[in-house]
Design an enzyme around this catalytic site. Structure first.
Site, short mmCIF file in Angstrom:
data_model
loop_
_atom_site.label_atom_id
_atom_site.label_comp_id
_atom_site.label_asym_id
_atom_site.label_seq_id
_atom_site.Cartn_x
_atom_site.Cartn_y
_atom_site.Cartn_z
N GLU A 106 5.05 5.95 -6.88
CA GLU A 106 3.69 5.44 -6.71
C GLU A 106 2.76 6.63 -6.86
O GLU A 106 2.79 7.55 -6.04
CB GLU A 106 3.53 4.79 -5.34
N CYS A 126 -3.96 4.53 -0.55
CA CYS A 126 -3.67 4.34 -1.97
C CYS A 126 -4.31 3.07 -2.51
O CYS A 126 -4.47 2.92 -3.72
CB CYS A 126 -2.17 4.32 -2.21
#
Length: 509
Positions: free
Chosen positions: A245, A282
């Site tokens: 990620e 995020c």
């Protein structure tokens, strides 16, 4: 010579004490080999479930100590970290439930059928097996939920894979504490302590992904760091899956109807979302498309008022603070960009939130404004004013893959089947792994239907890092053909001694 790893207080920038030493190649090798030695013991699903439940119990039993250590190293605050610990314990227990259910093994049995067409069918039986040792790279902004006891560790253990975690340098003492608790949990469950390993240091991270006994890796962090590890994983003599990620701008589209109905509410919600946790999520909304005109003006004014009242906050370390301030200054200086609320340095080591604005007409074409399409980690968002569907579509064509994409719709738009709103959601689904309507993307529920991933650069794979199906990252299918019953794995026997859910001759049961 041993290189010390220091625990640092981000509120002052001062060292708190030595937490560990960096692992050399020999130490990484020892940790990986200890994990590989634990692989046979993890074949027992009952032991895995006990390990996960005991890990959750120990985290909760030592919650005060864990939260205090994490707050001292991250400045995220006790309330936030207490919630994160609860989430971490919950996801450990969720994966224990998945282990006990056994559905993730995806057992399929097709008995032999000599009369099958177009050709006779052999006896075929398939299920999934663990890949092997998993390398987990801890995240900076979640010292629990995405670090040593976090989702990658929990899902890998659930799959039957031992783990070696590369600790993040922002919270080494917390990592040592949590690793010790997980090792205790392993021993209580009758498993080797080496089931969970921990190493520190930049070079250790490279040694880990290159180790021949490491079978897969999970990473949460920057595009630059993740891409380097991804490339290293692919360059091995035997490449391995790398579930990274990396970065996400998480676009938000506000329709003209939504702005007309509730401009102030949307603007206030946006300010709360991109300043939450000092912008260190995020899923922070980093690119917000707002219609031109008076209704959009009201929305932007509400953002100014709400974000302007948000307190200054501390970032996870001085390096991130410097990067945030540099990135904010660079975006503010771009041609055609306005800065109604300047993100800048606060007192001491804090930063203040802000946002920049630009026109969709200028951002629609490649050029000087390209940095606005990249993530800026911290309390900054980009508001893009668009005039009509064509400008909106042109900007969306340039938005990179993201973890989330959000649409704020008017009441009639949301209730109408088909139409422009349905088309917008379909367009957003091509950009992200999670599409939201009339909400904000910060916060990720741990549930079976969750998907936390997205097209590159959001992630390097199609899998999720949150939710029950994350276990699929660490498994591979194996089919047995015409195998004598005495030699079949217990999972594939006709009498189903393990009581697993499965599909037999096309019928689920």
């Amino acid at each position: 010579m041993a290189v010390p790893v220091w625990s640092v207080d981000p509120r002052t920038g001062k060292q708190r004490g030595q937490a560990a030493v960096e692992a050399g190649t020999a130490e990484v090798d020892a940790a990986v080999r200890a994990a590989a030695g634990a692989l046979p013991a993890l074949a027992d699903r009952g032991s895995r479930a006990r390990l996960l439940r005991e890990s959750a119990r120990l985290l909760e039993e030592h919650a005060d100590e864990v939260v205090a250590a994490a707050d001292a190293e991250t400045a995220l605050g006790s309330p936030r970290l207490t919630g994160e610990l609860a989430r971490t314990a919950f996801q450990l227990r969720t994966f224990a439930d998945e282990v006990e259910d056994g559905g993730f093994l995806d057992v399929v049995i097709d008995h032999a059928d000599p009369a099958a067409t177009p050709i006779p069918r052999p006896d075929l039986r398939r299920y999934k097996v663990p890949l092997g040792v998993v390398a987990v790279y801890a995240a900076s902004n979640f010292p629990l939920a995405f670090s040593v006891p976090g989702g990658d560790t929990a899902s890998a253990l659930a799959a039957g894979c031992p783990v070696v975690v590369k600790a993040h340098p922002d919270h080494p003492a917390t990592s040592e504490l949590c690793a010790g608790l997980l090792r205790r949990a392993a021993e209580t469950a009758g498993l080797p302590a080496g089931t969970v390993g921990l190493v520190h240091g930049f070079d250790a991270g490279l040694d880990l992904v290159r180790h021949p006994l490491v079978a897969a890796a999970g990473f949460t962090g920057s595009v630059r760091g993740g891409r380097a590890l991804y490339d290293a994983a692919a360059a091995r003599p035997h490449p391995i899956p790398f579930h990274g990620e990396l970065g996400s701008v998480n676009p938000v589209v506000v329709t003209a109807a939504a702005a007309a109905e509730r401009a102030e509410q949307i603007g206030t919600g946006l300010a709360g979302s991109f300043t939450l946790g000092t912008g260190q999520f995020c899923t922070k909304p980093g690119l917000v498309l707002v219609p031109a005109g008076p209704d959009g003006d009201r929305l932007v004014a509400a953002v100014t008022g709400a974000a302007g009242q948000a307190p200054a906050g501390v970032l996870l370390d001085t390096r991130m603070r410097d990067a945030f301030l540099k990135g904010a200054a660079e975006r503010s200086a771009l041609p055609g960009v306005d800065t109604p609320l300047a993100p800048d340095a606060g007192d001491g080591l804090t930063v203040r939130p802000g946002y920049v604005t630009a026109s969709a007409a200028e951002l629609a074409a490649p050029g000087a404004l390209d940095p606005l399409l990249e993530e800026c980690f911290g309390p900054l968002t980009v508001i893009v004013r668009y005039d009509g569907a064509a400008e909106l579509a042109a900007v969306l064509d340039r938005v990179p893959g993201s973890l989330t994409a959000t649409a704020h719709l008017g009441e009639r738009e949301a209730a109408a089947p088909g139409g422009s709103a349905a088309g917008l959601l379909a367009r957003l689904a091509g950009l992200a792994g999670r599409v939201l309507v009339n909400g904000w993307p910060t916060g990720v529920a741990v549930t079976g239907a969750q998907h936390h991933g997205g097209p590159y650069p959001a992630t390097t794979s199609t899998s999720t890092s949150v939710g029950a199906t994350a276990v699929e990252r660490w498994l591979r299918p194996v089919a047995y053909q015409d195998t004598p019953p005495a030699l079949l794995p217990a999972e594939l026997r006709d009498d189903n001694p393990l009581g697993l859910p499965r599909r037999v001759d096309g019928v689920r049961g």
